[in-house]
Design a protein around this motif. Sequence first.
Motif, PDB file in Angstrom:
ATOM      1  N   VAL A  84      20.428 -38.731 -40.551  1.00 57.97           N
ATOM      2  CA  VAL A  84      19.054 -38.218 -40.584  1.00 57.97           C
ATOM      3  C   VAL A  84      19.058 -36.695 -40.677  1.00 57.97           C
ATOM      4  N   VAL A  85      19.897 -36.049 -39.891  1.00 59.77           N
ATOM      5  CA  VAL A  85      19.965 -34.577 -39.915  1.00 59.77           C
ATOM      6  C   VAL A  85      20.394 -34.090 -41.294  1.00 59.77           C
ATOM      7  N   ILE A  86      21.411 -34.709 -41.859  1.00 62.36           N
ATOM      8  CA  ILE A  86      21.885 -34.323 -43.187  1.00 62.36           C
ATOM      9  C   ILE A  86      20.805 -34.579 -44.234  1.00 62.36           C
ATOM     10  N   GLY A  87      20.112 -35.698 -44.144  1.00 64.80           N
ATOM     11  CA  GLY A  87      19.061 -36.006 -45.101  1.00 64.80           C
ATOM     12  C   GLY A  87      17.913 -35.013 -45.060  1.00 64.80           C
ATOM     13  N   VAL A  88      17.461 -34.698 -43.859  1.00 67.51           N
ATOM     14  CA  VAL A  88      16.350 -33.752 -43.713  1.00 67.51           C
ATOM     15  C   VAL A  88      16.776 -32.354 -44.168  1.00 67.51           C
ATOM     16  N   ALA A  89      17.966 -31.937 -43.746  1.00 64.12           N
ATOM     17  CA  ALA A  89      18.452 -30.604 -44.116  1.00 64.12           C
ATOM     18  C   ALA A  89      18.669 -30.492 -45.624  1.00 64.12           C
ATOM     19  N   SER A  90      19.259 -31.514 -46.226  1.00 62.03           N
ATOM     20  CA  SER A  90      19.503 -31.438 -47.675  1.00 62.03           C
ATOM     21  C   SER A  90      18.188 -31.469 -48.447  1.00 62.03           C
ATOM     22  N   ALA A  91      17.227 -32.274 -48.005  1.00 60.24           N
ATOM     23  CA  ALA A  91      15.934 -32.301 -48.698  1.00 60.24           C
ATOM     24  C   ALA A  91      15.235 -30.946 -48.604  1.00 60.24           C
ATOM     25  N   GLY A  92      15.227 -30.367 -47.418  1.00 56.88           N
ATOM     26  CA  GLY A  92      14.596 -29.060 -47.253  1.00 56.88           C
ATOM     27  C   GLY A  92      15.274 -27.979 -48.071  1.00 56.88           C
ATOM     28  N   LEU A  93      16.594 -27.948 -48.012  1.00 54.68           N
ATOM     29  CA  LEU A  93      17.347 -26.916 -48.724  1.00 54.68           C
ATOM     30  C   LEU A  93      17.217 -27.092 -50.248  1.00 54.68           C
ATOM     31  N   LEU A  94      17.350 -28.317 -50.709  1.00 51.59           N
ATOM     32  CA  LEU A  94      17.249 -28.542 -52.160  1.00 51.59           C
ATOM     33  C   LEU A  94      15.841 -28.298 -52.675  1.00 51.59           C
ATOM     34  N   ARG A  95      14.814 -28.648 -51.913  1.00 51.89           N
ATOM     35  CA  ARG A  95      13.449 -28.350 -52.343  1.00 51.89           C
ATOM     36  C   ARG A  95      13.214 -26.852 -52.389  1.00 51.89           C
ATOM     37  N   TRP A  96      13.814 -26.125 -51.461  1.00 55.57           N
ATOM     38  CA  TRP A  96      13.662 -24.667 -51.440  1.00 55.57           C
ATOM     39  C   TRP A  96      14.401 -24.043 -52.623  1.00 55.57           C
ATOM     40  N   LEU A  97      15.614 -24.537 -52.912  1.00 55.73           N
ATOM     41  CA  LEU A  97      16.404 -23.983 -53.988  1.00 55.73           C
ATOM     42  C   LEU A  97      15.892 -24.387 -55.367  1.00 55.73           C
ATOM     43  N   MET A  98      15.486 -25.639 -55.507  1.00 54.13           N
ATOM     44  CA  MET A  98      15.115 -26.165 -56.824  1.00 54.13           C
ATOM     45  C   MET A  98      13.614 -26.155 -57.091  1.00 54.13           C
ATOM     46  N   GLY A  99      12.865 -25.868 -56.052  1.00 49.27           N
ATOM     47  CA  GLY A  99      11.417 -25.780 -56.232  1.00 49.27           C
ATOM     48  C   GLY A  99      10.683 -27.037 -56.137  1.00 49.27           C
TER      49      GLY A  99
END
Length: 99
Positions: A84-99
Amino acid sequence: MIDPMTVLAILAMAGVTYLTRIGGYVMLKNRTLSPRATAVMEAAPGCVLISVIAPDFVSKNPADLAALAITLLAATRLSMLPTVVIGVASAGLLRWLMG
């Protein structure tokens, strides 16, 4: 200033969430569950997680699809909390990086 109705709504949601979390413990505290009932209770968190991430399977957003792939990979290797932590962190980071 924060709207008082917003604060009230947040507190009400927190209260209901807490009640649903302890409700099962209170109702089942003096009972012995069958192996089948125990299996159902242990599977419930995974079912909730799937219902949360299922809409990403049909997403057209590349960040969501990449985060979904990362989460699925983590789920094959790790337990629930790190996944769950990895999923939330990756979604947040990728949305921030990729828009």
